[in-house]
Design a protein around this motif. Sequence first.
Motif, PDB file in Angstrom:
ATOM      1  N   ALA A   1       0.998  -1.086  -0.100  1.00 14.54           N
ATOM      2  CA  ALA A   1       0.002  -0.022  -0.008  1.00 14.54           C
ATOM      3  C   ALA A   1       0.706   1.198   0.061  1.00 14.54           C
ATOM      4  N   ILE A   2       2.112   1.176   0.477  1.00 19.28           N
ATOM      5  CA  ILE A   2       2.953   2.182   0.602  1.00 19.28           C
ATOM      6  C   ILE A   2       3.923   2.263  -0.717  1.00 19.28           C
ATOM      7  N   SER A   3       4.847   1.322  -0.697  1.00 19.66           N
ATOM      8  CA  SER A   3       6.073   1.257  -1.462  1.00 19.66           C
ATOM      9  C   SER A   3       5.687   1.072  -3.049  1.00 19.66           C
ATOM     10  N   THR A   4       4.483   0.728  -3.609  1.00 26.20           N
ATOM     11  CA  THR A   4       4.370   0.876  -4.828  1.00 26.20           C
ATOM     12  C   THR A   4       4.010   2.126  -5.587  1.00 26.20           C
ATOM     13  N   TRP A   5       3.724   3.105  -4.489  1.00 22.04           N
ATOM     14  CA  TRP A   5       3.467   4.273  -4.938  1.00 22.04           C
ATOM     15  C   TRP A   5       4.246   5.339  -4.508  1.00 22.04           C
ATOM     16  N   THR A   6       5.675   4.999  -3.967  1.00 24.71           N
ATOM     17  CA  THR A   6       6.688   5.761  -3.462  1.00 24.71           C
ATOM     18  C   THR A   6       7.931   5.647  -4.317  1.00 24.71           C
ATOM     19  N   HIS A   7       8.232   6.826  -4.498  1.00 25.59           N
ATOM     20  CA  HIS A   7       9.495   7.133  -5.623  1.00 25.59           C
ATOM     21  C   HIS A   7      10.881   6.864  -4.554  1.00 25.59           C
ATOM     22  N   ASP A   8      11.942   6.376  -5.159  1.00 28.72           N
ATOM     23  CA  ASP A   8      12.965   6.114  -4.630  1.00 28.72           C
ATOM     24  C   ASP A   8      13.718   7.171  -3.513  1.00 28.72           C
ATOM     25  N   ASP A   9      13.226   8.403  -3.973  1.00 25.99           N
ATOM     26  CA  ASP A   9      13.574   9.537  -2.981  1.00 25.99           C
ATOM     27  C   ASP A   9      12.879   9.601  -1.922  1.00 25.99           C
ATOM     28  N   GLY A  10      11.722   8.662  -1.771  1.00 24.65           N
ATOM     29  CA  GLY A  10      10.729   8.764  -0.593  1.00 24.65           C
ATOM     30  C   GLY A  10       9.476   9.499  -0.519  1.00 24.65           C
ATOM     31  N   CYS A  11       9.229  10.188  -1.936  1.00 23.64           N
ATOM     32  CA  CYS A  11       8.055  10.895  -1.984  1.00 23.64           C
ATOM     33  C   CYS A  11       7.058   9.691  -2.269  1.00 23.64           C
ATOM     34  N   MET A  12       6.066   9.885  -1.728  1.00 21.82           N
ATOM     35  CA  MET A  12       4.982   9.140  -2.056  1.00 21.82           C
ATOM     36  C   MET A  12       3.941   9.952  -2.700  1.00 21.82           C
ATOM     37  N   TRP A  13       3.770   9.927  -3.955  1.00 22.66           N
ATOM     38  CA  TRP A  13       2.791  10.906  -4.654  1.00 22.66           C
ATOM     39  C   TRP A  13       1.526  11.021  -4.184  1.00 22.66           C
ATOM     40  N   LEU A  14       0.906   9.846  -3.888  1.00 22.36           N
ATOM     41  CA  LEU A  14      -0.216   9.753  -3.490  1.00 22.36           C
ATOM     42  C   LEU A  14      -0.682  10.552  -1.897  1.00 22.36           C
ATOM     43  N   ARG A  15       0.338  10.670  -1.137  1.00 22.89           N
ATOM     44  CA  ARG A  15       0.113  11.286  -0.150  1.00 22.89           C
ATOM     45  C   ARG A  15       0.841  12.590   0.057  1.00 22.89           C
ATOM     46  N   ASP A  16       2.106  12.887  -0.845  1.00 21.86           N
ATOM     47  CA  ASP A  16       3.040  14.132  -0.759  1.00 21.86           C
ATOM     48  C   ASP A  16       2.655  15.045  -1.653  1.00 21.86           C
ATOM     49  N   ILE A  17       1.874  14.663  -2.830  1.00 23.71           N
ATOM     50  CA  ILE A  17       1.534  15.640  -3.794  1.00 23.71           C
ATOM     51  C   ILE A  17       0.025  15.783  -4.243  1.00 23.71           C
ATOM     52  N   LEU A  18      -0.443  14.558  -4.503  1.00 21.17           N
ATOM     53  CA  LEU A  18      -1.906  14.694  -4.632  1.00 21.17           C
ATOM     54  C   LEU A  18      -2.890  15.384  -3.863  1.00 21.17           C
ATOM     55  N   PRO A  19      -2.890  15.328  -2.633  1.00 23.66           N
ATOM     56  CA  PRO A  19      -3.721  16.358  -1.885  1.00 23.66           C
ATOM     57  C   PRO A  19      -3.819  17.712  -2.156  1.00 23.66           C
ATOM     58  N   SER A  20      -2.526  18.233  -2.319  1.00 20.55           N
ATOM     59  CA  SER A  20      -2.502  19.828  -2.549  1.00 20.55           C
ATOM     60  C   SER A  20      -2.907  20.038  -4.084  1.00 20.55           C
ATOM     61  N   ARG A  21      -3.021  19.039  -4.903  1.00 26.02           N
ATOM     62  CA  ARG A  21      -3.474  19.332  -6.266  1.00 26.02           C
ATOM     63  C   ARG A  21      -5.105  19.125  -6.405  1.00 26.02           C
ATOM     64  N   LEU A  22      -5.394  18.009  -5.382  1.00 27.72           N
ATOM     65  CA  LEU A  22      -6.918  17.954  -5.230  1.00 27.72           C
ATOM     66  C   LEU A  22      -7.626  18.081  -4.037  1.00 27.72           C
ATOM     67  N   PRO A  23      -7.757  19.516  -3.379  1.00 32.92           N
ATOM     68  CA  PRO A  23      -7.891  19.823  -2.008  1.00 32.92           C
ATOM     69  C   PRO A  23      -9.448  19.355  -1.992  1.00 32.92           C
ATOM     70  N   GLY A  24      -9.702  18.583  -0.819  1.00 36.37           N
ATOM     71  CA  GLY A  24     -10.932  18.157  -0.374  1.00 36.37           C
ATOM     72  C   GLY A  24     -11.384  16.743  -1.057  1.00 36.37           C
ATOM     73  N   SER A  25     -10.270  16.158  -1.508  1.00 33.65           N
ATOM     74  CA  SER A  25     -10.583  14.813  -1.960  1.00 33.65           C
ATOM     75  C   SER A  25      -9.740  13.817  -0.638  1.00 33.65           C
ATOM     76  N   ARG A  26     -10.462  12.645  -0.674  1.00 31.05           N
ATOM     77  CA  ARG A  26      -9.803  11.512   0.326  1.00 31.05           C
ATOM     78  C   ARG A  26      -9.177  10.714  -0.616  1.00 31.05           C
ATOM     79  N   ILE A  27      -8.008  10.459  -0.152  1.00 34.75           N
ATOM     80  CA  ILE A  27      -7.179   9.417  -0.868  1.00 34.75           C
ATOM     81  C   ILE A  27      -6.833   8.233  -0.131  1.00 34.75           C
ATOM     82  N   PHE A  28      -6.903   7.320  -0.613  1.00 29.78           N
ATOM     83  CA  PHE A  28      -6.637   5.922   0.167  1.00 29.78           C
ATOM     84  C   PHE A  28      -5.726   5.102  -0.559  1.00 29.78           C
TER      85      PHE A  28
END
Length: 189
Positions: A53-80
């Motif tokens: 649930a974590i590693s699939t969506w995490t870049h080698d630099d530690g950035c998990m785009w679902l958690r670290d980028i997407l919420p700021s691009r889609l405020p109000g969305s719930r991401i699981f």
Amino acid sequence: MPTPKSSSSKTEELEYGLLRLDTEVEPSATGQPSASESCPLDIVAIHGLHGSAISTWTHDDGCMWLRDILPSRLPGSRIFSFGYPAHGTQGKEKVSINDIARNLLENFKGERYEKEDRNRPVIFICHGMGGIVLKTALVIANHPKEGYKDILESIAGIMFIDTPHRGSEATSFPLTSSNIFEKAYTSAF
């Protein structure tokens, strides 16, 4: 672009079930959507074989785009992110695709208990075997007695990434060898 958060811990990577990743995001002066441009949407990511649930969506630099980028691009969305035993076993018990799919539906239904949540559009993002899990869940959800009508009616989109729609050698060999070893083990005892 937001600063990547620290990478996940090993215990996070072993999480099964629905893991909520979004947090309240403050609108920024960098052109990101404001609170008035809220995006009331559910996004559910489902990993594939050999993922989590974590590693699939995490870049080698530690950035998990679902958690670290997407919420700021889609405020109000719930991401699981939905995690399941990707190797098909959990302890000594085998876990079937049907069990995993039903677990996905039950977990997601539990997150949509409020009336306004049941009406939120949902987008599924599926990697590899995660697409098979979702397709199985949709077949289960299509039965009227199952009680998943709200989920089916809320689907706004599905993204399949490397999903083996017609099967895969990567999945057939482990399943075949698992069946052989299971038969050998049960006949020995």
